[in-house]
Design a protein around this motif. Structure first.
Motif, PDB file in Angstrom:
ATOM      1  N   GLY A  49       0.811  -1.210   0.000  1.00 23.27           N
ATOM      2  CA  GLY A  49       0.000   0.000   0.000  1.00 23.27           C
ATOM      3  C   GLY A  49       0.844   1.259   0.000  1.00 23.27           C
ATOM      4  N   ALA A  50       2.061   1.169   0.557  1.00 18.82           N
ATOM      5  CA  ALA A  50       2.915   2.361   0.650  1.00 18.82           C
ATOM      6  C   ALA A  50       3.694   2.608  -0.640  1.00 18.82           C
ATOM      7  CB  ALA A  50       3.905   2.199   1.802  1.00 18.82           C
ATOM      8  N   CYS A  51       3.753   1.611  -1.503  1.00 22.32           N
ATOM      9  CA  CYS A  51       4.617   1.718  -2.678  1.00 22.32           C
ATOM     10  C   CYS A  51       3.991   2.562  -3.786  1.00 22.32           C
ATOM     11  CB  CYS A  51       4.921   0.318  -3.214  1.00 22.32           C
ATOM     12  SG  CYS A  51       5.953   0.383  -4.676  1.00 22.32           S
ATOM     13  N   PRO A  52       4.713   3.567  -4.275  1.00 18.66           N
ATOM     14  CA  PRO A  52       4.145   4.442  -5.307  1.00 18.66           C
ATOM     15  C   PRO A  52       4.066   3.803  -6.694  1.00 18.66           C
ATOM     16  CG  PRO A  52       6.398   5.098  -4.825  1.00 18.66           C
ATOM     17  CD  PRO A  52       6.038   4.021  -3.836  1.00 18.66           C
ATOM     18  N   THR A  53       4.822   2.740  -6.928  1.00 21.05           N
ATOM     19  CA  THR A  53       4.849   2.195  -8.291  1.00 21.05           C
ATOM     20  C   THR A  53       4.279   0.785  -8.393  1.00 21.05           C
ATOM     21  OG1 THR A  53       7.071   1.302  -7.961  1.00 21.05           O
ATOM     22  CG2 THR A  53       6.932   3.513  -8.884  1.00 21.05           C
ATOM     23  N   GLY A  54       3.784   0.264  -7.301  1.00 22.38           N
ATOM     24  CA  GLY A  54       3.264  -1.107  -7.352  1.00 22.38           C
ATOM     25  C   GLY A  54       4.366  -2.143  -7.465  1.00 22.38           C
ATOM     26  N   ALA A  55       5.562  -1.803  -6.966  1.00 27.32           N
ATOM     27  CA  ALA A  55       6.678  -2.741  -7.072  1.00 27.32           C
ATOM     28  C   ALA A  55       6.521  -3.918  -6.121  1.00 27.32           C
ATOM     29  CB  ALA A  55       7.990  -2.018  -6.788  1.00 27.32           C
ATOM     30  N   ILE A  56       5.791  -3.707  -5.018  1.00 27.41           N
ATOM     31  CA  ILE A  56       5.605  -4.805  -4.068  1.00 27.41           C
ATOM     32  C   ILE A  56       4.203  -5.368  -4.200  1.00 27.41           C
ATOM     33  CG2 ILE A  56       5.609  -5.509  -1.647  1.00 27.41           C
ATOM     34  CD1 ILE A  56       7.366  -3.373  -0.951  1.00 27.41           C
ATOM     35  N   THR A  57       4.107  -6.669  -4.244  1.00 27.70           N
ATOM     36  CA  THR A  57       2.787  -7.292  -4.206  1.00 27.70           C
ATOM     37  C   THR A  57       2.786  -8.309  -3.078  1.00 27.70           C
ATOM     38  OG1 THR A  57       3.595  -8.767  -5.937  1.00 27.70           O
ATOM     39  CG2 THR A  57       2.157  -6.980  -6.630  1.00 27.70           C
ATOM     40  N   ARG A  64       6.417 -10.241  -2.961  1.00 27.23           N
ATOM     41  CA  ARG A  64       7.304 -10.197  -4.123  1.00 27.23           C
ATOM     42  C   ARG A  64       7.651  -8.747  -4.382  1.00 27.23           C
ATOM     43  NH1 ARG A  64       6.700 -14.530  -7.951  1.00 27.23           N
ATOM     44  NH2 ARG A  64       6.498 -13.064  -9.676  1.00 27.23           N
ATOM     45  N   LEU A  65       8.920  -8.476  -4.552  1.00 30.70           N
ATOM     46  CA  LEU A  65       9.356  -7.104  -4.785  1.00 30.70           C
ATOM     47  C   LEU A  65      10.098  -7.061  -6.117  1.00 30.70           C
ATOM     48  CD1 LEU A  65      11.128  -4.877  -2.118  1.00 30.70           C
ATOM     49  CD2 LEU A  65      11.347  -4.553  -4.551  1.00 30.70           C
ATOM     50  N   ASP A  66       9.574  -6.237  -7.042  1.00 34.63           N
ATOM     51  CA  ASP A  66      10.181  -6.154  -8.365  1.00 34.63           C
ATOM     52  C   ASP A  66      11.171  -4.987  -8.421  1.00 34.63           C
ATOM     53  OD1 ASP A  66      10.872  -6.085 -10.974  1.00 34.63           O
ATOM     54  OD2 ASP A  66       8.891  -5.504 -11.736  1.00 34.63           O
ATOM     55  N   THR A  69      10.845  -2.122 -11.074  1.00 35.01           N
ATOM     56  CA  THR A  69       9.971  -0.945 -10.986  1.00 35.01           C
ATOM     57  C   THR A  69      10.246  -0.150  -9.711  1.00 35.01           C
ATOM     58  OG1 THR A  69       8.304  -2.486 -10.194  1.00 35.01           O
ATOM     59  CG2 THR A  69       8.005  -1.650 -12.387  1.00 35.01           C
ATOM     60  N   CYS A  70      11.109  -0.674  -8.848  1.00 36.28           N
ATOM     61  CA  CYS A  70      11.362  -0.053  -7.547  1.00 36.28           C
ATOM     62  C   CYS A  70      12.165   1.237  -7.708  1.00 36.28           C
ATOM     63  CB  CYS A  70      12.127  -1.028  -6.668  1.00 36.28           C
ATOM     64  SG  CYS A  70      12.591  -0.350  -5.080  1.00 36.28           S
ATOM     65  N   LEU A  71      11.754   2.276  -6.946  1.00 33.24           N
ATOM     66  CA  LEU A  71      12.462   3.556  -6.978  1.00 33.24           C
ATOM     67  C   LEU A  71      13.475   3.659  -5.834  1.00 33.24           C
ATOM     68  CD1 LEU A  71       9.386   5.907  -7.575  1.00 33.24           C
ATOM     69  CD2 LEU A  71      10.794   4.775  -9.284  1.00 33.24           C
ATOM     70  N   PHE A  72      13.552   2.630  -5.002  1.00 31.33           N
ATOM     71  CA  PHE A  72      14.441   2.640  -3.835  1.00 31.33           C
ATOM     72  C   PHE A  72      14.172   3.850  -2.940  1.00 31.33           C
ATOM     73  CE2 PHE A  72      17.154  -0.959  -4.809  1.00 31.33           C
ATOM     74  CZ  PHE A  72      16.820  -1.176  -6.138  1.00 31.33           C
ATOM     75  N   CYS A  73      12.875   4.188  -2.848  1.00 34.56           N
ATOM     76  CA  CYS A  73      12.515   5.351  -2.036  1.00 34.56           C
ATOM     77  C   CYS A  73      12.483   4.983  -0.554  1.00 34.56           C
ATOM     78  CB  CYS A  73      11.169   5.911  -2.479  1.00 34.56           C
ATOM     79  SG  CYS A  73       9.796   4.782  -2.213  1.00 34.56           S
ATOM     80  N   GLY A  74      12.318   3.703  -0.259  1.00 33.95           N
ATOM     81  CA  GLY A  74      12.334   3.271   1.130  1.00 33.95           C
ATOM     82  C   GLY A  74      11.019   3.462   1.861  1.00 33.95           C
ATOM     83  N   GLN A  75       9.968   3.903   1.153  1.00 32.61           N
ATOM     84  CA  GLN A  75       8.689   4.149   1.831  1.00 32.61           C
ATOM     85  C   GLN A  75       8.105   2.862   2.400  1.00 32.61           C
ATOM     86  OE1 GLN A  75       7.759   7.759  -1.190  1.00 32.61           O
ATOM     87  NE2 GLN A  75       6.018   6.447  -0.803  1.00 32.61           N
ATOM     88  N   CYS A  76       8.368   1.736   1.712  1.00 29.57           N
ATOM     89  CA  CYS A  76       7.838   0.458   2.192  1.00 29.57           C
ATOM     90  C   CYS A  76       8.491   0.087   3.521  1.00 29.57           C
ATOM     91  CB  CYS A  76       8.075  -0.624   1.146  1.00 29.57           C
ATOM     92  SG  CYS A  76       9.746  -0.645   0.487  1.00 29.57           S
ATOM     93  N   ALA A  77       9.816   0.210   3.566  1.00 27.34           N
ATOM     94  CA  ALA A  77      10.535  -0.172   4.785  1.00 27.34           C
ATOM     95  C   ALA A  77      10.111   0.724   5.945  1.00 27.34           C
ATOM     96  CB  ALA A  77      12.036  -0.080   4.560  1.00 27.34           C
ATOM     97  N   THR A  86      14.046  -4.416   4.901  1.00 29.36           N
ATOM     98  CA  THR A  86      15.134  -3.453   5.110  1.00 29.36           C
ATOM     99  C   THR A  86      15.916  -3.302   3.808  1.00 29.36           C
ATOM    100  OG1 THR A  86      16.499  -5.280   5.894  1.00 29.36           O
ATOM    101  CG2 THR A  86      15.527  -3.852   7.580  1.00 29.36           C
ATOM    102  N   PHE A  87      16.627  -2.198   3.711  1.00 27.60           N
ATOM    103  CA  PHE A  87      17.472  -1.990   2.543  1.00 27.60           C
ATOM    104  C   PHE A  87      18.926  -2.193   2.943  1.00 27.60           C
ATOM    105  CE2 PHE A  87      13.570  -0.381   1.098  1.00 27.60           C
ATOM    106  CZ  PHE A  87      13.594  -0.526  -0.272  1.00 27.60           C
ATOM    107  N   SER A  88      19.593  -3.118   2.262  1.00 34.86           N
ATOM    108  CA  SER A  88      20.987  -3.399   2.598  1.00 34.86           C
ATOM    109  C   SER A  88      21.893  -2.383   1.912  1.00 34.86           C
ATOM    110  CB  SER A  88      21.349  -4.812   2.131  1.00 34.86           C
ATOM    111  OG  SER A  88      21.459  -4.814   0.721  1.00 34.86           O
TER     112      SER A  88
END
Ligand code: SF4
Lengths: 253, 507
Positions: A49-57, A64-66, A69-77, A86-88
């Protein structure tokens, strides 16, 4: 002249020792995401729900995280109440197959393999690329350009960006491929002699990124051409692009 | 000032739409033309949906007031063009024609700007049918004919790693008589997706509107939304945003001076600046994890606060980088062969600058003191001023010199903020919905120049129109005219000295 020499002396030697040594990245850098599915309550969809591009389903309790399409914005984390995501600091994320970018939390990351041996023999120790920005916002372009500065010194690996497609072995595309650049991109591609390796750099070039769904753009270069290397990011860190290129030519395995 | 003929507005202060007078077209036209001629400037001119039609809004910057005058008029499907009497309106009117299918009658060069379909089905300024293909740059071009006159066409794909655009030169021998610039290749359809149901991508769109100006456009959005939702922002957050904006300026100015140096074949500074630009981007990455500042700002403040440890690291890196940068620039400006190439190349006069309404570095290099941070400050610049840098000669040298001066000023500003950063919270969540039926003009002095976001809300408080003007929109014409009478081989140098945005223009 003396001034130039003195300045050179005081500026020092600045080329990174990559790939032998990786320079320290910012502590806040967001690299390859990692998630621990065992922490996720079955019906939680906060991250998607937090992802702006629908990268996570999230479906059937699986995430599943694509990365394509991910912007690496970190909003999901930031949104995840269980700290399952988390982002490594891992910057090496280039792959050869599009579906390699879809993470499901299981198995090792499918880092890009080198081009086929026949192709590598043909290219010898050089790879010359023509870059085409097709709707790129100038961030991917800037972080590709930076590879030719003294910090990265791309030419020491035999890789070079060239002006004429006739001199190139392949194409590096940035941007979602706008409708208005479709013809120019295809003409450039056709002007490049075989083997014509195609590299998609950045979320836009891979999938349309944040512009996917806009009728002004094609959803990335994969819609038009076969892609040999995918480099995720918005924009990808220069080291992520460099790592992908070095893997492609078999310099890093 | 005669407020009866326009509403007074200030940077980031919303105006209720009912305060903006809707004039007859004749009066609207007369006011815009007269005020621009009287040393004013067209900051923005755009259409916004209104009932079943479109209303035109003109935002005029007057030189002395520190604010703007906003006027409106209802043009119907055609109206007498302003351009014949006001050159600054030319591209705005082409944009209005393309977006809304409204025809400015008598426009001397009415061509599409970005080559997309009209936003109003059934209204096309060129009478094109819905099935008719629209291809970029497939249009008429200005041509000079005669013996020994030839045309040179360049792009959309250029030699280096840069964005696409098409340039047509009319040349006599080596000399350029005219240059026409045709853009639109980068059109991604951002502007119309900023309206209506708030998109979760909105901040990302603005940060990628011109990726080298993520902070500039991101800040313009944040400021505008904060004004509309009456969200207070802490002094600390304002200071951090100032740091972000000035770091963006530093990195780009350093990169530009390196590129200028490379273009005249002076490689020491070109190499040094290539590296230094990266080091400056890495200071931004230190603060927020992204080299371009993506995700640093958000409405209400900043998403990434600066810890004492980070402040120290940033200061240390800034000191080291600026020492090397000064050395690299000293070398450049002390090389007579470089200066000989910069001086008198691509010169514009202050009068031309005024007529075209140029902004940013290009304007300040014509001795025109135009700088949002100075003239119409918002945010931190209301409290801490940055001295204005100008240079009088209008040439490549002047544009280089202004950048060098601004590097000094911005470095000083950042250092001070890092040393004295106030206490406070980093972000306040916007509590309220945007005020209904209002217009806010949010201006930011980005590294290229004035960024203008005009946001209009509807009766439900949703965004009804979001008009972005990147500084490049004003300045591309400046580049075209700077080339007149120059050798065509000077194009790369002139082009770098402006370094305008393609995607910021194409939206
Ligand atoms: S980091 Fe990627 S997956 Fe997470 S919210 Fe942002 S775009 Fe979506």
């Amino acid at each position: 002249m003396i001034g130039a020499l003195l300045a050179r002396l005081s500026q020092g030697y600045r080329t990174l020792k990559y790939p032998e040594e990786t320079p320290p990245l910012s502590g806040r850098y967001r690299g390859l995401p990692q998630f621990d599915g065992t922490r996720c309550p079955a019906d939680c969809t906060v991250c998607s729900g937090a992802c702006p591009t629908g990268a996570i389903t999230r479906s059937e309790g699986k995430t599943r995280l694509d990365l394509g399409t991910c912007l690496f914005c970190g909003q999901c984390a930031a949104a995840c109440p269980e700290h399952a995501l988390t982002f490594s600091r891992e910057h090496r994320m280039a792959v050869r197959q599009r579906d390699g970018l879809v993470l499901d939390g299981a198995g090792p990351f499918p880092h890009a393999a080198a081009l086929e041996p026949g192709l590598r023999r043909l290219l010898g120790r050089s790879l010359r690329l023509r870059e085409v920005s097709a709707g790129g916002c100038n961030a991917c372009e800037a972080d590709t350009n930076v590879l030719s500065t003294i910090s990265y010194d791309l030419a020491r690996f035999g890789i070079q960006f060239v002006a004429s497609p006739r001199h190139a072995d392949g194409l590096l595309v940035t941007g979602p491929v706008t409708r208005n650049m479709e013809t120019a991109l295809m003409k450039t591609y056709e002007a490049i002699p075989e083997p014509n390796v195609v590299i998609a750099a950045g979320a836009c070039a891979i999938s349309g990124g944040m512009f996917s769904g806009h009728d002004e753009v094609v959803r990335g270069v994969g819609e038009l051409l076969p892609v040999d290397l995918f480099v995720p990011g918005c924009p990808p860190h220069p080291l992520t692009i460099l790592d992908g290129l070095l893997r492609l030519i078999g310099r890093v395995r | 000032m005669n407020t009866a003929c326009g509403a007074q507005a200030f940077n980031c202060i919303p105006v209720h739409l009912s305060e903006i007078p809707v004039l007859s077209l004749a009066l609207f036209r007369e006011h815009v033309v007269r005020r621009v001629a009287e040393n004013g400037r067209l900051v923005s001119l755009f259409g916004s949906p209104c009932g079943s039609g479109v209303r035109l809004y003109a935002v005029l910057g007057t030189a002395d007031s520190g604010g703007f005058t906003v006027l409106a008029a209802d043009p119907g499907d055609r109206y007498p063009a302003l351009t014949p009497d006001c050159a600054q309106a030319s591209w705005f009117e082409r944009e209005i024609a393309e977006q809304w299918g409204i025809r400015p009658d008598g426009h001397p060069w009415l061509k599409p700007l970005r080559f997309h379909r009209s936003w109003r089905a059934g209204h096309d300024a060129w009478g094109r049918g819905p099935g008719e293909p629209i291809e970029p740059s497939v249009t008429e071009f200005y041509r000079v004919e005669g013996e020994e006159v030839h045309e040179v066409a360049v792009g959309p794909v250029h030699a280096g790693i840069i964005e696409p655009g098409h340039f047509r030169f009319q040349c006599h021998g080596e000399n350029v008589m005219h240059l026409e610039i045709s853009l639109g290749y980068q059109h991604r359809g951002i502007e119309r997706r900023l309206t209506g149901e708030p998109s979760p991508r909105i901040m990302h769109y603005l940060e990628a509107l011109a990726g080298d100006t993520s902070i500039g456009h991101g800040l313009a959005y944040c400021q505008g939304m904060e004004a509309l939702t009456r969200t207070p922002v802490s002094f600390r957050a304002e200071e951090i945003r100032g740091i972000a904006l000035e770091l963006e300026r530093l990195a780009n100015h350093a990169g530009d001076l390196g590129a200028l140096s490379g273009d005249v074949g002076y490689l020491p500074t070109a190499s040094f600046c290539g590296r230094l630009r990266g080091d400056l981007l890495n200071i931004t990455a230190l603060a927020c994890g992204n080299r371009f500042g993506r995700g640093w700002l958000r409405p209400g403040g900043v998403a990434w606060d600066l810890t004492p440890d980070l402040l120290g690291q940033m200061l240390d890196r800034l000191d080291r980088t600026s020492r090397d940068l000064n050395g690299a620039l000293e070398l450049l400006f002390n090389s007579p062969s470089v200066m000989a190439r910069f001086e008198e190349t691509g010169a514009l006069t202050p009068a031309l600058c005024q007529e075209l309404g140029l902004v940013g570095v290009a304007a300040r290099a014509c001795n025109v003191g135009r700088d949002v941070r100075f003239e119409r400050p918002a945010g931190i610049y209301r409290f801490v001023s940055i001295p204005l840098t100008t240079w009088p000669t209008g040439d490549v040298f002047a544009r280089a010199q202004v950048r060098r001066g601004e590097i000094r000023q911005s470095t000083h500003f950042i250092r001070q903020r890092l040393e004295e950063l106030s206490e406070g919270s980093a972000c306040t969540a916007p509590a309220r919905r945007p005020v209904a039926d209002s217009l806010v003009i949010s201006l930011v002095e980005g590294w290229r120049g004035e960024i203008c976001h005009a946001i209009i809300t509807g009766a439900d408080g949703r965004i009804a129109r979001y008009k972005v003007v990147d500084p490049s929109f004003h300045n591309w014409m400046g580049l075209a005219l700077a080339l007149r009478g120059q050798q065509i081989s000077d194009f790369p140098l002139c082009n770098k000295s402006f370094n305008l945005s393609y995607c910021g223009f194409d939206l």
